[in-house]
Motif scaffolding. Structure first.
Motif, PDB file in Angstrom:
ATOM      1  N   LYS A 143     -94.287 -41.028 -49.601  1.00 40.12           N
ATOM      2  CA  LYS A 143     -93.460 -40.120 -50.401  1.00 40.12           C
ATOM      3  C   LYS A 143     -94.334 -39.121 -51.163  1.00 40.12           C
ATOM      4  O   LYS A 143     -94.004 -37.944 -51.271  1.00 40.12           O
ATOM      5  N   GLU A 145     -80.071 -42.070 -48.871  1.00 43.03           N
ATOM      6  CA  GLU A 145     -79.843 -42.524 -50.249  1.00 43.03           C
ATOM      7  C   GLU A 145     -79.720 -44.040 -50.361  1.00 43.03           C
ATOM      8  O   GLU A 145     -79.734 -44.584 -51.467  1.00 43.03           O
ATOM      9  N   HIS A 146     -79.634 -44.727 -49.234  1.00 50.85           N
ATOM     10  CA  HIS A 146     -79.560 -46.185 -49.249  1.00 50.85           C
ATOM     11  C   HIS A 146     -80.865 -46.814 -48.761  1.00 50.85           C
ATOM     12  O   HIS A 146     -80.911 -48.021 -48.506  1.00 50.85           O
ATOM     13  N   THR A 147     -81.914 -46.008 -48.640  1.00 48.46           N
ATOM     14  CA  THR A 147     -83.148 -46.467 -48.010  1.00 48.46           C
ATOM     15  C   THR A 147     -84.323 -46.340 -48.975  1.00 48.46           C
ATOM     16  O   THR A 147     -84.420 -45.369 -49.733  1.00 48.46           O
ATOM     17  N   PHE A 148     -85.221 -47.324 -48.974  1.00 44.32           N
ATOM     18  CA  PHE A 148     -86.426 -47.302 -49.793  1.00 44.32           C
ATOM     19  C   PHE A 148     -87.562 -46.686 -48.986  1.00 44.32           C
ATOM     20  O   PHE A 148     -87.762 -46.999 -47.811  1.00 44.32           O
ATOM     21  N   GLN A 149     -88.326 -45.803 -49.632  1.00 42.09           N
ATOM     22  CA  GLN A 149     -89.441 -45.139 -48.981  1.00 42.09           C
ATOM     23  C   GLN A 149     -90.764 -45.687 -49.504  1.00 42.09           C
ATOM     24  O   GLN A 149     -90.857 -46.110 -50.665  1.00 42.09           O
ATOM     25  N   ASP A 150     -91.773 -45.686 -48.669  1.00 41.71           N
ATOM     26  CA  ASP A 150     -93.117 -46.066 -49.085  1.00 41.71           C
ATOM     27  C   ASP A 150     -93.631 -45.063 -50.107  1.00 41.71           C
ATOM     28  O   ASP A 150     -93.520 -43.843 -49.912  1.00 41.71           O
ATOM     29  N   GLN A 151     -94.210 -45.529 -51.194  1.00 41.23           N
ATOM     30  CA  GLN A 151     -94.663 -44.633 -52.264  1.00 41.23           C
ATOM     31  C   GLN A 151     -95.762 -43.686 -51.799  1.00 41.23           C
ATOM     32  O   GLN A 151     -95.778 -42.520 -52.163  1.00 41.23           O
TER      33      GLN A 151
END
Length: 277
Positions: free
Chosen positions: A274, A265-271
């Motif tokens: 995803k 929940e604190h991490t950004f994922q590649d679109q």
């Protein structure tokens, strides 16, 4: 009724007018976020030279410079909208002559936006206080224990016991006569502070001087308990944020070492990645 109920910022005449009325609430602040926190609750915010010890790790206030006071004074005035902001004049910036004091006090006010300055000393500073007030610089005086004179006083001791009492009274009378609009009484015996508060027509603001002063001031870091190993007698700790911060930092360190933080929940994922899931 507190002076902070006014729609405009509190000014020195407002503080003087509080004599004998509602107690004057004062705290220190050195940064914009803390100024924003204390501003709704205080009549006065003091940008104290205690910042040298509290923020910069200095052994006393003597090493604080005018530039340091200006830097932190600016930060506090950005965060204050109601309370009066007062900035301390640091050691060496006013003792030489009234002209030196005016030059540095006017710079402090012009460059920070504060509405008054505070300086230490009683009878020996009366001429300087009169010089400043005659030229439009409101002065909050400071007598009793004067931290900038700690080397002369021989430590942070109570000032005004027995034979010293007459000198503290004379100092109080001198700063009032010189035009100070208020006076801080630091580490003065309670009965002496009560007598001075009754005699003066200007408000007294106590720190370690008992309940009978016209107001009180504390260093905000002390009353919040940010220092776990510093417990002077005159400070009531209204929180223990130092312990809370220690626990929070320890928990963060443990989670980083265990790779539990950052969690998903604190991490950004590649679109793209995803969308293929």
């Amino acid at each position: 009724m507190s002076a902070t109920s006014s729609a405009r910022p509190v000014l020195p005449p407002d503080i003087r007018a509080m004599k004998g009325k509602a107690p004057i609430v004062t705290l220190t602040a050195y940064t914009t976020p803390i100024a924003r926190l204390v501003d709704p609750h205080c009549d006065v915010i003091l940008v104290g030279d205690s910042l040298g010890m509290v923020l910069h790790g200095l052994p006393s206030t003597i090493g604080v410079t005018l530039e340091m006071m200006i830097l932190h004074g600016r930060a506090v005035t950005r965060g204050a909208s109601k309370a009066q902001v007062v900035v301390d004049m640091p050691f060496g910036s006013y003792e030489e002559s009234p002209a030196q004091a005016f030059r540095n006090a006017s710079r402090l006010m012009a460059e920070t936006g504060a509405s008054a300055v505070k300086l230490e000393g009683g009878t020996q500073m009366a001429e300087t206080i009169a010089f400043l007030t005659a030229r439009g610089v409101p002065v909050m005086a400071h007598i009793g224990l004067t931290p900038q004179a700690v080397n002369t006083l021989g430590g942070y001791k109570v000032v005004g016991r027995e034979a010293e009492a007459a000198k503290v009274v004379a100092d109080a009378q001198a700063v009032e006569a010189a035009g100070a609009y208020s006076v801080v009484l630091e580490k003065v015996p309670e009965n002496l502070a009560a007598r001075i508060s009754q005699q003066l027509s200007i408000p007294t603001i106590g720190i370690g001087a008992g309940v009978h002063c016209d107001g009180q001031v504390l260093v905000v870091d002390d009353m919040l308990g940010l220092f776990t190993d510093f417990r002077p007698k005159f400070v009531k700790r209204y929180a223990e944020l130092g312990h809370s911060a220690d626990e929070a930092i320890a928990a963060y360190a443990a989670e980083v070492r265990a790779r539990a933080f950052p969690a998903p929940e604190h991490t950004f994922q590649d679109q793209v990645a995803k969308s293929t899931k």
